[in-house]
Design a protein around this motif. Structure first.
Motif, PDB file in Angstrom:
ATOM      1  N   HIS A   1       0.858  -1.192   0.000  1.00  0.00           N
ATOM      2  CA  HIS A   1       0.000   0.000   0.000  1.00  0.00           C
ATOM      3  C   HIS A   1       0.888   1.234   0.000  1.00  0.00           C
ATOM      4  N   VAL A   2       0.522   2.224  -0.796  1.00  0.00           N
ATOM      5  CA  VAL A   2       1.296   3.457  -0.919  1.00  0.00           C
ATOM      6  C   VAL A   2       0.387   4.641  -0.623  1.00  0.00           C
ATOM      7  N   ASP A   3       0.839   5.517   0.278  1.00  0.00           N
ATOM      8  CA  ASP A   3       0.086   6.733   0.612  1.00  0.00           C
ATOM      9  C   ASP A   3       0.771   7.944  -0.008  1.00  0.00           C
ATOM     10  N   ILE A   4      -0.027   8.807  -0.639  1.00  0.00           N
ATOM     11  CA  ILE A   4       0.470   9.995  -1.330  1.00  0.00           C
ATOM     12  C   ILE A   4      -0.292  11.214  -0.812  1.00  0.00           C
TER      13      ILE A   4
ATOM     14  N   VAL B   1      -5.634  14.803  -0.307  1.00  0.00           N
ATOM     15  CA  VAL B   1      -5.610  16.114  -0.970  1.00  0.00           C
ATOM     16  C   VAL B   1      -5.651  17.171   0.131  1.00  0.00           C
ATOM     17  N   LEU B   2      -4.550  17.916   0.259  1.00  0.00           N
ATOM     18  CA  LEU B   2      -4.367  18.817   1.398  1.00  0.00           C
ATOM     19  C   LEU B   2      -3.915  20.201   0.946  1.00  0.00           C
ATOM     20  N   GLU B   3      -3.919  21.147   1.883  1.00  0.00           N
ATOM     21  CA  GLU B   3      -3.324  22.452   1.626  1.00  0.00           C
ATOM     22  C   GLU B   3      -1.820  22.297   1.449  1.00  0.00           C
ATOM     23  N   ASN B   4      -1.201  23.281   0.794  1.00  0.00           N
ATOM     24  CA  ASN B   4       0.203  23.161   0.417  1.00  0.00           C
ATOM     25  C   ASN B   4       1.110  22.869   1.619  1.00  0.00           C
ATOM     26  N   ASP B   5       1.012  23.660   2.687  1.00  0.00           N
ATOM     27  CA  ASP B   5       1.875  23.447   3.853  1.00  0.00           C
ATOM     28  C   ASP B   5       1.581  22.114   4.530  1.00  0.00           C
ATOM     29  N   ALA B   6       0.310  21.707   4.497  1.00  0.00           N
ATOM     30  CA  ALA B   6      -0.056  20.434   5.124  1.00  0.00           C
ATOM     31  C   ALA B   6       0.561  19.255   4.379  1.00  0.00           C
ATOM     32  N   VAL B   7       0.719  19.378   3.063  1.00  0.00           N
ATOM     33  CA  VAL B   7       1.369  18.309   2.299  1.00  0.00           C
ATOM     34  C   VAL B   7       2.809  18.142   2.775  1.00  0.00           C
ATOM     35  N   ARG B   8       3.538  19.246   2.916  1.00  0.00           N
ATOM     36  CA  ARG B   8       4.932  19.159   3.367  1.00  0.00           C
ATOM     37  C   ARG B   8       5.030  18.526   4.748  1.00  0.00           C
ATOM     38  N   LEU B   9       4.196  18.962   5.662  1.00  0.00           N
ATOM     39  CA  LEU B   9       4.241  18.435   7.025  1.00  0.00           C
ATOM     40  C   LEU B   9       3.885  16.950   7.063  1.00  0.00           C
ATOM     41  N   THR B  10       2.958  16.549   6.217  1.00  0.00           N
ATOM     42  CA  THR B  10       2.553  15.145   6.171  1.00  0.00           C
ATOM     43  C   THR B  10       3.680  14.272   5.638  1.00  0.00           C
ATOM     44  N   ILE B  11       4.420  14.779   4.638  1.00  0.00           N
ATOM     45  CA  ILE B  11       5.581  14.044   4.120  1.00  0.00           C
ATOM     46  C   ILE B  11       6.650  13.938   5.203  1.00  0.00           C
ATOM     47  N   ALA B  12       6.996  15.070   5.807  1.00  0.00           N
ATOM     48  CA  ALA B  12       8.085  15.108   6.791  1.00  0.00           C
ATOM     49  C   ALA B  12       7.805  14.233   7.998  1.00  0.00           C
ATOM     50  N   SER B  13       6.540  14.124   8.377  1.00  0.00           N
ATOM     51  CA  SER B  13       6.181  13.332   9.560  1.00  0.00           C
ATOM     52  C   SER B  13       6.111  11.833   9.261  1.00  0.00           C
ATOM     53  N   GLY B  14       6.240  11.454   7.988  1.00  0.00           N
ATOM     54  CA  GLY B  14       6.199  10.045   7.630  1.00  0.00           C
ATOM     55  C   GLY B  14       4.806   9.466   7.528  1.00  0.00           C
ATOM     56  N   LYS B  15       3.777  10.316   7.499  1.00  0.00           N
ATOM     57  CA  LYS B  15       2.410   9.812   7.402  1.00  0.00           C
ATOM     58  C   LYS B  15       2.075   9.346   5.995  1.00  0.00           C
ATOM     59  N   VAL B  16       2.847   9.791   5.005  1.00  0.00           N
ATOM     60  CA  VAL B  16       2.682   9.325   3.630  1.00  0.00           C
ATOM     61  C   VAL B  16       4.051   8.921   3.083  1.00  0.00           C
ATOM     62  N   ASP B  17       4.053   8.197   1.986  1.00  0.00           N
ATOM     63  CA  ASP B  17       5.306   7.756   1.389  1.00  0.00           C
ATOM     64  C   ASP B  17       5.983   8.872   0.601  1.00  0.00           C
ATOM     65  N   PHE B  18       5.196   9.707  -0.054  1.00  0.00           N
ATOM     66  CA  PHE B  18       5.738  10.873  -0.753  1.00  0.00           C
ATOM     67  C   PHE B  18       4.593  11.820  -1.077  1.00  0.00           C
TER      68      PHE B  18
END
Length: 318
Positions: free
Chosen positions: A94-97, A128-145
């Protein structure tokens, strides 16, 4: 570990639903078993994880920390399973984006369709998130990329691919304004405009242009939703201001025209495909990441607004 994993399953369900009874129904276990697990851990750490309210249960500060840890644990376990399947030579997982709203149509859905055809054992979750939320979600490891604007120099983010995206005027096909490939920002003065609102990433660029040039805009409509702005332009309400990325699908279909804003003060925005620096993608995530990375240049300006270019995706393997 089994006891810990059982507790986290119970705890996360209660935290999400706010009720032991609802969690018991969902997990098909007794409410007393869930309550006992939570009480045991609360006694062990010496702090309550939930506030017991007449309307249900609410996470305490300690509970919020435990909930975040539980989410990371679930993701790590999924990665472990994917790595074990890698050893077996299976293209599963499973891959989260995470993506910004502008990518919710066109390229990413097309790539997902192609990837599912090539690798039917891989499932994909898209946030599908706001721009800053995408970065934070990536950095926190909640998604793969993820994909977002202006990655800058964040140390917790690794940029895998990037393209330039520009700001411009959007008009219905056949509109006289749309015959121009480029125009200064002042060219829109006196026209009815449909303008993005916060938290859309382009708002800052528009504010800079307004302040620097000292122009007064006739903002008939403002909206924080790209699809709404696009629909209003198609309805003839006014001239829209969006990025070349936002209207790729409509350009390819011949519905809209895009005129780049050419003021020298305005620099292109960087759209980046990113992973977390501290995390190695699973085999499944690596496959999906590579597929998206290979076609990423299609999102750049001017490729994105060339009506005959299309948004090609790889054909399915036979």
């Amino acid at each position: 570990m089994p006891a810990f994993s059982r507790f986290l399953r119970y705890f996360i369900a209660v935290g999400r639903l706010g009720s032991i009874r609802k969690a018991a129904d969902e997990l098909n276990v007794s409410a007393s078993a869930i309550d006992r697990q939570i009480l045991n851990v609360e006694a062990d750490i010496g702090m309550p994880l939930f506030e017991r309210l007449p309307t249900g249960l609410r996470l305490t500060a300690a509970g919020e920390i435990m909930m975040a840890a539980g989410g990371r644990w679930q993701k790590n376990m999924a990665d472990v399973r994917a790595q074990i399947e890698d050893l077996q030579g299976l293209k599963r997982g499973h891959v989260d984006i995470a993506i910004i709203d502008a990518l919710a149509k066109g390229y990413i859905p097309g790539m997902i369709q192609s990837i599912q055809s090539r690798y039917p054992g891989i499932s994909i979750g898209v946030k599908v998130l706001e721009n800053d939320a995408v970065r934070l979600t990536i950095a926190s490891g909640k998604v793969d990329f993820g994909i977002f604007f202006e990655p800058q120099t964040f140390r917790d983010i690794t940029v895998r691919a990037f393209v330039d995206v520009v700001l411009g005027f959007v008009t219905p096909a056949g509109h006289p304004f749309g015959a121009r490939r480029e125009a200064r920002f002042s060219a829109c003065v006196g026209s009815a405009l449909i303008v993005p609102a916060e938290p859309l990433a382009v708002c800052q660029q528009i504010a800079v242009l307004e302040g620097t040039l000292g122009v007064a805009l006739d903002k008939k409509v403002t909206s924080d939703n790209i699809q709404m702005i696009t629909s209003l332009v198609l309805q003839g309400v006014g001239i829209g201001i969006l990025t070349s990325l936002d209207i790729i699908t409509e350009i390819q279909r011949g519905l809209l025209s895009f005129t780049r804003i050419s003021d020298p003060i305005l620099r292109p925005m960087t759209l980046a495909l990113c992973t977390a620096s501290a995390r190695t993608p699973s085999h499944a995530a690596g496959l999906v990441l590579t597929e998206i990375e290979h076609g990423f240049a299609q999102l750049s300006y001017p490729a994105a607004i060339t009506p005959t270019a299309g948004l090609a995706v790889p054909e399915a393997e036979t």
